[in-house]
Scaffold this active site. Structure first.
Site, PDB file in Angstrom:
ATOM      1  N   GLY A   1       0.820  -1.211   0.000  1.00 51.94           N
ATOM      2  CA  GLY A   1       0.000   0.000   0.000  1.00 51.94           C
ATOM      3  C   GLY A   1       0.850   1.256   0.000  1.00 51.94           C
ATOM      4  O   GLY A   1       0.384   2.344   0.312  1.00 51.94           O
ATOM      5  N   LYS A   2       2.152   1.122  -0.356  1.00 55.05           N
ATOM      6  CA  LYS A   2       3.024   2.301  -0.367  1.00 55.05           C
ATOM      7  C   LYS A   2       2.914   3.047  -1.687  1.00 55.05           C
ATOM      8  O   LYS A   2       3.230   4.238  -1.770  1.00 55.05           O
ATOM      9  CB  LYS A   2       4.487   1.874  -0.154  1.00 55.05           C
ATOM     10  CG  LYS A   2       4.784   1.320   1.228  1.00 55.05           C
ATOM     11  CD  LYS A   2       6.203   0.762   1.299  1.00 55.05           C
ATOM     12  CE  LYS A   2       6.584   0.366   2.718  1.00 55.05           C
ATOM     13  NZ  LYS A   2       7.909  -0.280   2.779  1.00 55.05           N
ATOM     14  N   VAL A   3       2.544   2.327  -2.724  1.00 54.40           N
ATOM     15  CA  VAL A   3       2.415   2.917  -4.058  1.00 54.40           C
ATOM     16  C   VAL A   3       1.047   2.524  -4.597  1.00 54.40           C
ATOM     17  O   VAL A   3       0.639   1.359  -4.459  1.00 54.40           O
ATOM     18  CB  VAL A   3       3.539   2.401  -4.996  1.00 54.40           C
ATOM     19  CG1 VAL A   3       3.287   2.794  -6.441  1.00 54.40           C
ATOM     20  CG2 VAL A   3       4.903   2.897  -4.538  1.00 54.40           C
TER      21      VAL A   3
END
Ligand SMILES: NC(=O)c1ccc[n+]([C@@H]2O[C@H](COP(=O)([O-])OP(=O)(O)OC[C@H]3O[C@@H](n4cnc5c(N)ncnc54)[C@H](O)[C@@H]3O)[C@@H](O)[C@H]2O)c1
Length: 384
Positions: free
Chosen positions: A309-311
């Site tokens: 869920g970082k990008v």
């Protein structure tokens, strides 16, 4: 023999330090470099560097995208003279906050205090250097007295500034920058820490104990009975709050190391810890010599970051990794940005907005906590 034999015997200290002073290089937006990047850099890592320049100049910097941009800095970049690129980007409002290793900020102080680092060679006898009192970072050479004098300045600053209690690193660096500007106003042109204070750019350090700045703060506590200390929780929350506030978010990652994760963990902290479905990063540019195959975060690809869920999953075309030495790639990248159509943006001056941004984070986090749970955790929506 693959290399020259180490150090010619009997070289004097003066000879060893006779190389040209390292100066901060300021990119000017050279049309020739833009032409080279557009027309000459076509494939492999040159192609990726060209792509990075286009993502930054044609997407991240456009007013309609309104992207909050974080720069992460690891590797010996200020010792190598790359601080001038960071200064130029801050001056033009092209980066909004910085996460750096402490080493890069500490070594920036040498420039601010008018000490000289010299160009040299890596092929020296390190025992001889030790005996001559010369420090080496690969081919960057300087007298050990530069460390001692810089340390003395930091300790005197801590006493002078009367810092008390727990503080974020952004506040420490802001106060340090203000002190440098007072001490030597001209250094705003050749110190990242001083320029950041002038431009209102917050600078964070992900591992505050891991540098001579941290070492001197530890001295201050032990020897002066100082109560000042770094509070990493404040850093985590401020970075989160900045990202939460961004219409779009994007990063330029130099090297890897802990600054890379400290930036990228912002979005997971929001959805995973605070329950705020902000979504991931919209743009991701990295210059690194690290590889993905060893499983380390420094070499992890944007695609791997999607799973955390970082990008944002839909934006992989707006992510790129160029496997390059940043001392080569970053000045070229900055030349391209400075020469581009959107080479100036209004400065966000986030240093002065941190309290308001954190208050908004608290408000949204409380609303998320108090919301009735109607989904299983596995189904939590991580996206906007
Ligand atoms: N006195 C101090 O405060 C202090 C503390 C630590 C390190 N240092 C010195 O500062 C230097 C920088 O240390 P650091 O902690 O910033 O990070 P580092 O040198 O440990 O690098 C961290 C990351 O950046 C990548 N990297 C390094 N150089 C690169 C390059 N040229 N191009 C692309 N990627 C690169 C690495 O692969 C790694 O992922 C060290 O070489 C050391 O000599 C000084």
């Amino acid at each position: 023999m693959p290399h020259r034999a180490p150090g010619a015997p009997g070289r004097s200290r003066q000879q060893i330090l006779s190389g040209k002073p390292i100066r901060y290089y300021r990119p000017k937006g050279s049309p020739d470099i833009r032409y080279l990047i557009d027309e000459g850099f076509q494939a492999f890592n040159a192609g990726r560097l060209s792509e990075a320049c286009h993502i930054f100049a044609d997407k991240m910097l456009t007013p309609e995208r309104d992207t909050t941009i974080g720069l992460t800095v690891a590797g010996a970049l200020t010792p190598a003279g790359l601080g001038g690129c960071i200064i130029e980007l801050m001056d033009r409002g092209l980066i909004d906050f910085v996460i750096s290793t402490g080493a890069n900020l500490y070594h920036d102080l040498h420039y601010a205090l008018n000490f000289t680092l010299h160009r040299g060679t890596p092929f020296l006898d390190d025992v001889e250097l030790y005996e001559e009192g010369i420090i080496r970072i690969y081919d960057v050479l300087f007298p050990a007295t530069v460390l001692l004098e810089t340390d003395k300045y930091i300790r005197e600053f801590l006493v002078r500034a009367k810092l008390e209690g727990a503080m974020s690193t952004s506040e420490l660096h802001y106060r340090l920058g203000q002190d440098l500007l007072q001490h030597n106003p001209a250094c705003v042109e050749y110190s990242v820490v001083a320029k950041a204070a002038e431009c209102g750019v917050p600078i964070y350090t992900s591992s505050p104990g891991d540098s001579s700045i941290g070492m001197n703060i530890a001295y201050h506590e032990l020897m002066n009975g100082g109560t000042f200390m770094i509070d990493p929780n404040k850093d985590v929350n401020e970075v989160c709050a900045i990202i939460l506030n961004g219409k779009h978010n994007g990063c330029v990652i130099l090297g890897g190391g802990s600054p890379k994760n400290f930036y990228l963990q912002g979005q997971p902290t929001l959805w995973e810890v605070y329950g705020i479905p902000k979504g991931g990063n919209d743009f991701f540019i990295q210059f690194t010599t690290d590889q993905a195959v060893f499983g380390g975060l420094s070499g992890a690809t944007p695609s791997e970051a999607v799973s955390w869920g970082k990008v944002n999953p839909g934006v992989l075309p707006d992510t790129v990794v160029a496997y390059c030495d940043s001392t080569i790639a970053f000045p070229l990248f900055c030349e391209y940005a400075v020469g581009s159509t959107h080479s100036r943006r209004p400065r966000r001056e986030l240093v002065h907005k941190r309290d308001a941004l954190v208050a908004d984070l608290v408000r949204q986090a409380r609303a998320a906590r108090d919301k009735p749970v109607d989904k299983e955790p596995a189904e939590i929506d991580r996206h906007r």
